[in-house]
Design a protein around this motif. Structure first.
Motif, mmCIF file in Angstrom:
data_model
loop_
_atom_site.group_PDB
_atom_site.id
_atom_site.type_symbol
_atom_site.label_atom_id
_atom_site.label_comp_id
_atom_site.label_asym_id
_atom_site.label_seq_id
_atom_site.Cartn_x
_atom_site.Cartn_y
_atom_site.Cartn_z
ATOM 1 N N UNK A 352 59.434 54.149 -74.143
ATOM 2 C CA UNK A 352 60.669 54.876 -74.436
ATOM 3 C C UNK A 352 60.969 54.883 -75.932
ATOM 4 N N UNK A 353 60.747 53.747 -76.583
ATOM 5 C CA UNK A 353 60.916 53.680 -78.036
ATOM 6 C C UNK A 353 59.944 54.614 -78.732
ATOM 7 N N UNK A 354 58.693 54.623 -78.263
ATOM 8 C CA UNK A 354 57.679 55.483 -78.879
ATOM 9 C C UNK A 354 58.050 56.952 -78.737
ATOM 10 N N UNK A 355 58.488 57.346 -77.534
ATOM 11 C CA UNK A 355 58.894 58.742 -77.325
ATOM 12 C C UNK A 355 60.127 59.071 -78.162
ATOM 13 N N UNK A 356 61.040 58.113 -78.282
ATOM 14 C CA UNK A 356 62.225 58.335 -79.108
ATOM 15 C C UNK A 356 61.868 58.561 -80.573
ATOM 16 N N UNK A 357 60.856 57.841 -81.058
ATOM 17 C CA UNK A 357 60.390 58.039 -82.435
ATOM 18 C C UNK A 357 59.871 59.460 -82.616
ATOM 19 N N UNK A 358 59.095 59.944 -81.653
ATOM 20 C CA UNK A 358 58.577 61.313 -81.747
ATOM 21 C C UNK A 358 59.717 62.319 -81.799
#
Length: 370
Positions: A352-358
């Motif tokens: 979720x953090x990774x997708x939020x960064x994108x």
């Protein structure tokens, strides 16, 4: 009235931060995961409900991170990386041991610090290269390698080869995209090829890690022991045929031949019940996920955003490729979950953090253009 209009537009811009194509792809993969987990976890009461809660938490974290501009993320790079390394050192000194690995620490709640390093390490590397933009020298790549090597070494020592592999993939992507020469890259590959049989295999790998490699090469060497799980998972993948056996009808899963069928080996359950067509749809969704992330990375307005988005793209690719590879028997079993499909709160939070960064990178690009 005018002030209300300004406030509403500001509020709407903060709520509608999700990149639509990326959010739709993730939602479709999560839907596949929920359906598969319903079947795989039918003998585990409460697991589906827990996963639905994990998904909600993951989306909240995704929304929060998506609202943080990349420039602000860059300010937190050093503190997050330093804190993560400190936790890894604490784990090495007095961490909790489970199943022969020292990966967890109790700080009021039990956490696995290596998970945060999947994001913290590429974040730190992207910050470092942003500061050196336009004046990169060979020594900068050496320093970057040290920045990457410290957490990787601590994680590998736990031992946790799967997480170490993910951190290496994400961190090395940043180093490569920052401008690492192809000559240097080929030299590294040649060096690894030389030291693997002479140093890494005899001296650095644990016995259980050697067994996993040998079992991958020939599962029949111990069909009722170390090779049993790989043999059963490959049987499940192959027995699905073209269209699969149908939901709740996978015999390998429901007769308990597949290990960790809700987590690391959930792809075997999916393959058996939905067959080649289901696999083709799932692989296509992962392909679209990675392509969308690469598009966001390519259009990022700053070097920091571009490097960070590129590393996140590699995280998604490595997760999917390694998991499907180990379940299919073409890679050693290293304990890597299938992104947005496998059961697990910690992995979903990281994803979720990774997708939020994108989404933060994409949103910032739009704000810069306007």
């Amino acid at each position: 009235m005018h002030n209300f209009g300004v406030y509403w537009r500001s509020l709407r811009s903060r709520i509608m931060v999700f990149d639509a194509p990326l959010a739709i792809i993730i939602f479709l993969i999560l839907s596949c995961g929920v359906v598969t987990l319903y079947s795989a976890g039918i003998d585990f009461p409460g697991r589906l409900e827990d996963q639905l809660r994990n998904i909600v938490v993951s989306f909240v974290i995704m929304w929060i991170v998506a609202n943080i501009p990349p420039r602000t993320l860059m300010r937190f790079a050093i503190p997050i990386y330093t804190f993560g390394v400190a936790l890894l050192i604490a784990v090495a000194v007095f961490g909790m041991v489970k199943k022969g690995s020292r990966r967890w620490i109790n700080v009021g709640i039990v956490i696995q610090p290596s998970e945060m390093m999947k994001i913290a390490t590429p974040l730190m590397l992207a910050w470092y290269f942003q500061k050196k933009e336009g004046a990169l020298h060979f020594k900068d790549f050496v320093i970057a390698t040290v920045i990457l090597g410290v957490p990787v070494g601590l994680i590998a020592r736990q031992p946790d080869l799967g997480t170490a592999l993910l951190v290496v993939a994400a961190g090395f992507t940043v180093i490569f995209l920052a401008g690492l020469s192809w000559k240097v890259l080929l030299s590294i590959v040649a060096f690894i090829a030389v030291v693997t049989p002479t140093v890494i295999w005899p001296y650095l790998l644990h016995d259980y890690q050697k067994d996993r490699v040998l079992t991958m090469l020939d599962p029949t060497r111990d069909p009722l022991g170390k090779g049993f799980h790989i043999i059963q998972s490959t049987i499940a993948v192959g027995s699905g045929g073209l269209t699969g056996k149908g939901l709740l009808k996978g015999t390998q899963a429901h007769l308990e031949f597949i290990p960790e069928r809700t987590t690391d080996f959930i792809f075997a359950v999916f393959s058996e019940e939905f067959g080649f067509i289901g696999n083709a749809v799932l692989v296509t969704l992962y392909f679209l996920l990675i392509v969308r992330c690469l598009m966001i990375a390519a259009n990022a307005p700053t070097m920091f955003s571009r490097l960070l988005a590129g590393s996140v793209s590699m995280i998604f690719f490595t997760y999917a490729f390694v998991n499907m590879g180990m379940v299919s028997g073409i890679l050693p079993v290293v304990g890597v979950p299938l992104p947005f499909l496998s059961y697990g709160g910690t992995a979903l939070v990281t994803l979720g953090m990774a997708a939020g960064i994108m989404m933060s990178v994409q949103r910032n690009r739009k704000l810069v253009q306007t």
